[in-house]
Design an enzyme around this catalytic site. Structure first.
Site, PDB file in Angstrom:
ATOM      1  N   GLY A  16       7.330  -0.025 -19.214  1.00 19.81           N
ATOM      2  CA  GLY A  16       6.711   1.294 -19.155  1.00 19.81           C
ATOM      3  C   GLY A  16       5.215   1.261 -19.383  1.00 19.81           C
ATOM      4  O   GLY A  16       4.636   2.221 -19.919  1.00 19.81           O
ATOM      5  N   GLY A  18       2.987   1.544 -17.140  1.00 21.31           N
ATOM      6  CA  GLY A  18       2.400   2.601 -16.322  1.00 21.31           C
ATOM      7  C   GLY A  18       2.442   3.944 -17.016  1.00 21.31           C
ATOM      8  O   GLY A  18       1.470   4.713 -16.983  1.00 21.31           O
ATOM      9  N   THR A 188      11.152  -8.273 -34.823  1.00 22.35           N
ATOM     10  CA  THR A 188       9.720  -8.208 -34.498  1.00 22.35           C
ATOM     11  C   THR A 188       9.182  -9.503 -33.900  1.00 22.35           C
ATOM     12  O   THR A 188       8.053  -9.543 -33.412  1.00 22.35           O
ATOM     13  CB  THR A 188       8.896  -7.887 -35.758  1.00 22.35           C
ATOM     14  OG1 THR A 188       9.013  -8.976 -36.696  1.00 22.35           O
ATOM     15  CG2 THR A 188       9.378  -6.605 -36.416  1.00 22.35           C
ATOM     16  N   LYS A 189       9.992 -10.568 -33.939  1.00 21.36           N
ATOM     17  CA  LYS A 189       9.500 -11.877 -33.496  1.00 21.36           C
ATOM     18  C   LYS A 189       9.037 -11.874 -32.030  1.00 21.36           C
ATOM     19  O   LYS A 189       8.000 -12.481 -31.709  1.00 21.36           O
ATOM     20  CB  LYS A 189      10.573 -12.944 -33.702  1.00 21.36           C
ATOM     21  CG  LYS A 189      10.070 -14.385 -33.525  1.00 21.36           C
ATOM     22  CD  LYS A 189       9.040 -14.765 -34.586  1.00 21.36           C
ATOM     23  CE  LYS A 189       9.685 -14.919 -35.941  1.00 21.36           C
ATOM     24  NZ  LYS A 189       8.707 -15.394 -36.961  1.00 21.36           N
ATOM     25  N   PRO A 190       9.774 -11.216 -31.085  1.00 28.96           N
ATOM     26  CA  PRO A 190       9.282 -11.209 -29.698  1.00 28.96           C
ATOM     27  C   PRO A 190       7.870 -10.629 -29.577  1.00 28.96           C
ATOM     28  O   PRO A 190       7.047 -11.153 -28.821  1.00 28.96           O
ATOM     29  CB  PRO A 190      10.309 -10.341 -28.961  1.00 28.96           C
ATOM     30  CG  PRO A 190      11.568 -10.492 -29.755  1.00 28.96           C
ATOM     31  CD  PRO A 190      11.107 -10.583 -31.180  1.00 28.96           C
ATOM     32  N   CYS A 382       9.422  13.884   5.999  1.00 25.21           N
ATOM     33  CA  CYS A 382       9.146  12.798   6.930  1.00 25.21           C
ATOM     34  C   CYS A 382      10.382  12.518   7.792  1.00 25.21           C
ATOM     35  O   CYS A 382      10.689  13.285   8.698  1.00 25.21           O
ATOM     36  CB  CYS A 382       8.666  11.554   6.172  1.00 25.21           C
ATOM     37  SG  CYS A 382       7.833  10.339   7.231  1.00 25.21           S
ATOM     38  N   LEU A 383      11.135  11.456   7.512  1.00 29.22           N
ATOM     39  CA  LEU A 383      12.372  11.210   8.245  1.00 29.22           C
ATOM     40  C   LEU A 383      13.299  12.417   8.148  1.00 29.22           C
ATOM     41  O   LEU A 383      14.004  12.748   9.105  1.00 29.22           O
ATOM     42  CB  LEU A 383      13.069   9.962   7.695  1.00 29.22           C
ATOM     43  CG  LEU A 383      14.440   9.624   8.292  1.00 29.22           C
ATOM     44  CD1 LEU A 383      14.342   9.349   9.790  1.00 29.22           C
ATOM     45  CD2 LEU A 383      15.072   8.439   7.562  1.00 29.22           C
ATOM     46  N   MET A 385      12.548  15.504   8.223  1.00 28.97           N
ATOM     47  CA  MET A 385      12.197  16.480   9.253  1.00 28.97           C
ATOM     48  C   MET A 385      12.655  15.995  10.628  1.00 28.97           C
ATOM     49  O   MET A 385      13.163  16.760  11.446  1.00 28.97           O
ATOM     50  CB  MET A 385      10.688  16.739   9.277  1.00 28.97           C
ATOM     51  CG  MET A 385      10.296  17.851  10.241  1.00 28.97           C
ATOM     52  SD  MET A 385       8.566  17.852  10.768  1.00 28.97           S
ATOM     53  CE  MET A 385       8.589  16.649  12.078  1.00 28.97           C
ATOM     54  N   ARG A 463       5.197   6.353  11.565  1.00 28.29           N
ATOM     55  CA  ARG A 463       4.786   5.930  12.904  1.00 28.29           C
ATOM     56  C   ARG A 463       5.292   6.879  13.990  1.00 28.29           C
ATOM     57  O   ARG A 463       4.702   6.980  15.042  1.00 28.29           O
ATOM     58  CB  ARG A 463       5.312   4.520  13.223  1.00 28.29           C
ATOM     59  CG  ARG A 463       4.708   3.408  12.405  1.00 28.29           C
ATOM     60  CD  ARG A 463       5.136   2.035  12.909  1.00 28.29           C
ATOM     61  NE  ARG A 463       4.587   0.987  12.068  1.00 28.29           N
ATOM     62  CZ  ARG A 463       5.191   0.512  10.985  1.00 28.29           C
ATOM     63  NH1 ARG A 463       6.376   0.967  10.649  1.00 28.29           N
ATOM     64  NH2 ARG A 463       4.622  -0.429  10.255  1.00 28.29           N
ATOM     65  N   HIS A 508       4.293  13.887   3.139  1.00 29.80           N
ATOM     66  CA  HIS A 508       4.953  13.607   1.860  1.00 29.80           C
ATOM     67  C   HIS A 508       4.354  14.464   0.744  1.00 29.80           C
ATOM     68  O   HIS A 508       3.462  14.017   0.016  1.00 29.80           O
ATOM     69  CB  HIS A 508       4.813  12.125   1.509  1.00 29.80           C
ATOM     70  CG  HIS A 508       5.634  11.219   2.349  1.00 29.80           C
ATOM     71  ND1 HIS A 508       6.913  10.837   2.011  1.00 29.80           N
ATOM     72  CD2 HIS A 508       5.368  10.631   3.548  1.00 29.80           C
ATOM     73  CE1 HIS A 508       7.408  10.047   2.946  1.00 29.80           C
ATOM     74  NE2 HIS A 508       6.488   9.898   3.897  1.00 29.80           N
ATOM     75  N   GLU A 510       5.538  15.203  -2.081  1.00 28.28           N
ATOM     76  CA  GLU A 510       5.860  14.723  -3.429  1.00 28.28           C
ATOM     77  C   GLU A 510       4.707  13.958  -4.064  1.00 28.28           C
ATOM     78  O   GLU A 510       4.604  13.893  -5.300  1.00 28.28           O
ATOM     79  CB  GLU A 510       7.123  13.846  -3.404  1.00 28.28           C
ATOM     80  CG  GLU A 510       6.993  12.498  -2.713  1.00 28.28           C
ATOM     81  CD  GLU A 510       7.286  12.522  -1.226  1.00 28.28           C
ATOM     82  OE1 GLU A 510       7.630  11.451  -0.667  1.00 28.28           O
ATOM     83  OE2 GLU A 510       7.171  13.598  -0.614  1.00 28.28           O
TER      84      GLU A 510
END
Length: 535
Positions: A16, A18, A188-190, A382-383, A385, A463, A508, A510
């Site tokens: 996580g 991002g 906690t070791k990792p 897209c597709l 539609m 396309r 798109h 979204e």
């Protein structure tokens, strides 16, 4: 000097980073700072455009047509940063640029090496974003995990930038895992080993975000602080929240933003987080519910439609409605014995998203026909539609063999076909209609009502287009062409006649939706679904 914040990951991938980087960006914006975001992906692909959704999740598209990692979508949802191709850096881009410079003789006969040539290219790309005079802080997320061979040049570039600009101008935030073993015992070791790996490349983290299922105790945080040389105030519990939109509030409650600003010697106003609190309230305590079916091709990996799920959630936030999403693999519907009545029982809205390839197409067509004939609110993207047009041509006009040339090149009724200027293209990297294009909406249409304006701008990635040769026939049978390109040459949206709410769009939407600013099409789609549900 503007401030640089580097976000790295340790122990394992998919922790996580991002969301963590985006949440820090949201907090800094809440304090009045202008933020930019940069994602570094260590893979050798030049961009994410040719990667399977099963490999790397969805491809996020920016206004200028860059095909990027889905984390840029998180940046776009959590912050108001203007994202472009400059905000996405890959190993492929960096090495390609360096090799092209070497071939052009720009290195004056020197031996080209990872240090300094590759690292300088990385630094230049980061600073190209950070040097914008309108940007106060640039948050740089380095994909992968410390210790990965692919990440070494990027970590070295970050080390150099921290050294060159000083700890007050460049800080390190390390995201690590704190697992619980049998019996719930916290280990906690990792994290200790992950920090040592980062220190071995010359970077001492200023803050740690500790990923765990539940909030960590002060004792655990103190122990990790002691063994990692990170101040206790900078050791943050990144526990699993009911919604990702609660993460900025969780960080704020632990004063992560205050700590980072102190490390960078920056003063600011108090954080204004009212809009985030309202979002969390709407997501966690909705006043009503609605059930949406998403009929797609890539249902096995949640991140394949990441922006779709989030935009639907945003549409629910706009109406204080909770969403129950039914994922329907379109391949399931291709079986003639598939019981659509049972599959769509209790569904209040149907959405068909984008995709490529022939698999599952006939199942999508069956789902679209069901939505049209049963007056269920429908959104096709897209597709989605194009499927809408194919189904209409088959069921209403009577062209049983109508299809897209993407799936049947020999169809006698190619209602969707390749753009003429792209028919000779063999290299599929970056060859689509990509990025932001303007469109004109039709008065009296659902799409005009949603946007409330005639001219709109949305991002594309495709396309194939609706065949202009059959547009008159479609309109003669009452299909509404509700948006076109400004010159009227390409279909951008269509709608069914005598239907409570139906919109298919070639773009798109979204990609432009935020929890604090839901996209108008998703907002109206959920409103129509709530109406259908009687909620």
């Amino acid at each position: 000097m503007r401030k640089l914040l580097f976000v790295t990951g340790g122990v394992c991938s998919s922790l996580g980073k991002g969301i963590a980087a985006s949440s820090i960006g949201a907090l800094m914006e809440a304090r009045g700072f202008s933020v930019q975001m940069v994602k570094i992906d260590p893979y050798l692909n030049v961009d994410a455009g040719t990667m399977s959704p099963y490999q790397h999740g969805e491809v996020y598209v920016t206004d200028d047509g860059a095909e990027t990692d889905l984390d840029l979508g998180n940046y776009g949802r959590f912050t108001t940063a203007k994202l472009s191709r400059a905000n996405s850096i890959t190993t492929g881009q960096v090495y390609k640029a360096v090799i092209e410079k070497e071939r052009a003789g720009e290195y004056l006969g020197r031996t080209v090496q990872v240090v300094p040539h590759i690292t300088n290219e990385i630094k230049q790309r980061i600073l190209a974003v950070a040097s914008n005079p309108e940007v106060d802080m640039t948050i740089v997320e380095i994909g992968g995990t410390v210790g990965d061979i692919e990440s070494v040049p990027f970590l070295e570039a970050c080390r150099q930038l921290i050294h060159e600009y000083g700890k007050q101008n460049a800080v390190s935030i390390h995201v690590t895992l704190v697992p619980a073993v049998s019996g719930g015992e916290i280990k906690t070791k990792p994290t200790q080993h992950a920090v040592k790996e980062l220190q071995e490349v010359g970077i001492q983290p200023d803050a740690l975000i500790l990923r765990s299922a539940k909030p960590l105790s002060d004792d655990v945080r103190r122990k990790i602080s002691l063994f990692t040389n990170v101040e206790e105030e900078g050791v943050i519990s990144g526990y699993d929240a009911p919604t990702i939109y609660e993460v900025p509030l969780a960080f704020y409650n632990q004063k992560l933003d205050t700590f980072l600003l102190r490390k960078m010697n920056v003063e600011s106003r108090h954080a204004e987080l009212g809009k985030w609190q309202a979002v969390v309230q709407a997501v966690t305590k909705p006043s009503r519910k609605v059930k949406i079916a998403v009929v797609g091709k890539y249902m096995d990996l949640h991140d394949s439609y990441k922006s779709i799920w989030e935009a639907l959630c945003h549409g629910g936030i706009a109406h204080n409605a909770g969403l129950e999403i039914e994922k329907v693999d379109s391949s399931r519907l291709e079986d003639s014995n598939a019981d659509l009545e049972a599959i769509f029982k209790g569904i209040h809205g149907i959405l068909v998203p984008g995709g490529f390839g022939e698999r599952g197409i006939e199942g999508m067509i069956r789902a679209v026909r069901y939505a049209r004939e049963n007056k269920i609110p429908y959104l096709g993207i897209c597709l989605g539609m194009q499927i809408m047009v194919i189904e209409y041509a088959r069921s209403v006009i009577g062209w049983q063999d109508a299809h897209s040339t993407e799936f049947n090149k020999a169809t006698p009724h190619p209602v969707v076909c390749l753009l003429e200027e792209q028919t000779r293209i063999k290299n599929y990297g970056g060859t689509m209609r990509l990025g932001a294009y303007e469109a004109v909406t039709k008065a009296g249409s659902f799409i005009r009502a949603a946007y409330g304006t005639e001219q709109i701008s949305e991002r594309h990635r495709h396309r194939y287009e609706v065949n202009n040769d059959i547009r008159q026939e479609l309109e003669a049978h009452n299909l509404t062409i509700s948006a076109t390109t400004p010159n009227g040459e390409l279909v951008e949206a269509c709608e069914w006649p005598e239907h409570p709410w139906s919109v298919g769009v070639q773009f798109h939407p979204e990609f432009k939706s935020r929890p604090t600013s839901p996209h108008p099409l998703f907002k109206e789609f959920i409103r129509a679904a709530l109406s259908h549900a009687g909620a």
